[in-house]
Design an enzyme around this catalytic site. Structure first.
Site, short mmCIF file in Angstrom:
data_model
loop_
_atom_site.label_atom_id
_atom_site.label_comp_id
_atom_site.label_asym_id
_atom_site.label_seq_id
_atom_site.Cartn_x
_atom_site.Cartn_y
_atom_site.Cartn_z
N ASP A 24 0.74 -1.05 0.23
CA ASP A 24 -0.08 0.29 -0.10
C ASP A 24 0.87 1.47 -0.20
O ASP A 24 0.10 2.14 -0.09
CB ASP A 24 -0.71 -0.24 0.97
N ASP A 25 2.37 1.02 0.24
CA ASP A 25 3.28 2.10 -0.20
C ASP A 25 3.67 3.24 -0.99
O ASP A 25 4.11 3.75 -2.00
CB ASP A 25 4.55 2.07 1.36
N SER A 56 -1.59 3.92 1.47
CA SER A 56 -1.46 3.43 3.44
C SER A 56 -2.93 3.67 3.48
O SER A 56 -3.22 4.73 3.20
CB SER A 56 -0.42 4.40 4.01
N ASN A 130 5.39 -3.89 4.06
CA ASN A 130 4.78 -2.47 4.67
C ASN A 130 5.37 -1.70 5.79
O ASN A 130 6.22 -2.07 6.01
CB ASN A 130 3.88 -2.77 4.92
N SER A 163 4.87 -6.86 7.25
CA SER A 163 4.82 -5.17 7.52
C SER A 163 5.99 -5.28 8.25
O SER A 163 6.50 -5.54 9.17
CB SER A 163 3.62 -4.44 8.29
#
Length: 298
Positions: A24-25, A56, A130, A163
């Site tokens: 999501d970055d 994010s 993440n 993450s």
């Protein structure tokens, strides 16, 4: 203590598989690109399909990709006005989707991956690593976890969300941060162990939520210093008992291990992809049996 295996020590793989990767970055972020390179060097057929910009905190949002805005993709990785989806000019395995993480991994699973794999679908989905931890209730809003749960629940592809607690968003074309290298080694180690356990890699509708502890110059600066701990997503105060491990039937909470223990830890939680909570004891046991060569007790 079972120490983690460094990248060079796990090569070659017993088998190489097709892997779809998202996050999501954004597609140009250093953590994702470093892990992509690690998977590629290990012989896997990996395709990255991730958002054009940092997305994010967007959870499981999904929307049709749109034309890239005038400012271009993150870190100037594509020019303003670029198409809704696109690929690196020299490597078609690196792809952006100008939308959410779920949309990005969906496009990779249904379109980009099969195009590059002669119509075949991915055998495993990975999301991340993440930038920042995704533990406990915060995981409900994570786009990294959203992408993994889409793969596991909707696309029926075994999936892992990675993450890391340390770091800030960094560009792919700058010097690679130490933490990105450590997290890539740790992620590859777990991925190796899971693949070597044999297919099916995970039970139906289960994803792994994996969180890496802090990396610093003084402590926890090498993958071999980390211990993998089998945990649960939520506290479990009102839940049925977990699978038996380390002499107990209640697994540690991933939040406690990552934020309160202060050691070189990696938490591995078997999550229910339908609601992002902890899965049941029976499916926990299947996952634990596959990962036992890697897992330690606190």
């Amino acid at each position: 203590m079972r120490s983690s295996i460094l990248l060079g020590a796990v090569l070659p793989f017993a088998q190489a598989i097709r892997i779809i990767q998202s996050n999501d970055d954004g597609w140009a972020e250093a953590n994702a690109r470093t892990f992509f390179d690690a998977l590629d060097s290990a012989g896997h057929d990996v395709v990255l399909s991730a958002p054009a910009e940092n997305q994010s905190g967007t959870g499981s949002s999904d929307a049709t990709p749109t034309q890239v805005g005038s400012s271009g993709c993150e870190f100037s990785s594509c020019p303003g006005g670029s198409p809704p989806t696109g690929a690196n000019a020299t490597d078609p395995r690196l792809n952006y989707v100008n939308s959410y993480p779920v949309t990005s991994i969906k496009n990779g699973i249904d379109v980009t991956g099969p195009k590059l794999w002669n119509g075949a679908k991915p055998e495993l989905a990975v999301s991340g690593p993440n930038v920042g931890s995704n533990v406990g209730p915060g995981g409900l809003f994570s786009g990294t976890i959203g992408a993994a749960t889409y793969a596991a629940h909707t696309a029926k592809i075994p999936a892992i969300a990675f993450s890391g607690r340390t770091g800030d968003p960094a560009a792919w074309n700058q010097p690679t941060p130490k933490y990105s290298k450590v997290y890539a080694d740790l992620a590859l180690n777990l991925t190796t162990t899971l693949i070597d356990s044999g297919a099916p890699y995970l039970p139906d509708d289960v994803f792994l939520n994996v969180n890496f502890g802090e990396v610093s110059d003084s402590t926890c600066h090498d993958a071999s210093q980390f211990k993998f701990i089998f945990t649960r997503v939520n506290t479990g105060l009102l839940s049925a008992r977990d699978t038996e491990w380390c002499g107990a039937t209640r697994l540690p909470w991933e939040v406690d291990v990552i934020y309160l223990r202060g050691g070189c830890y990696v938490t591995v939680s078997a999550g229910d992809a339908s609601d992002k909570s902890t899965t049941d004891a029976a499916r926990q046991k299947v996952v634990l049996d596959k990962l036992k060569p890697l897992i330690s007790c606190l």
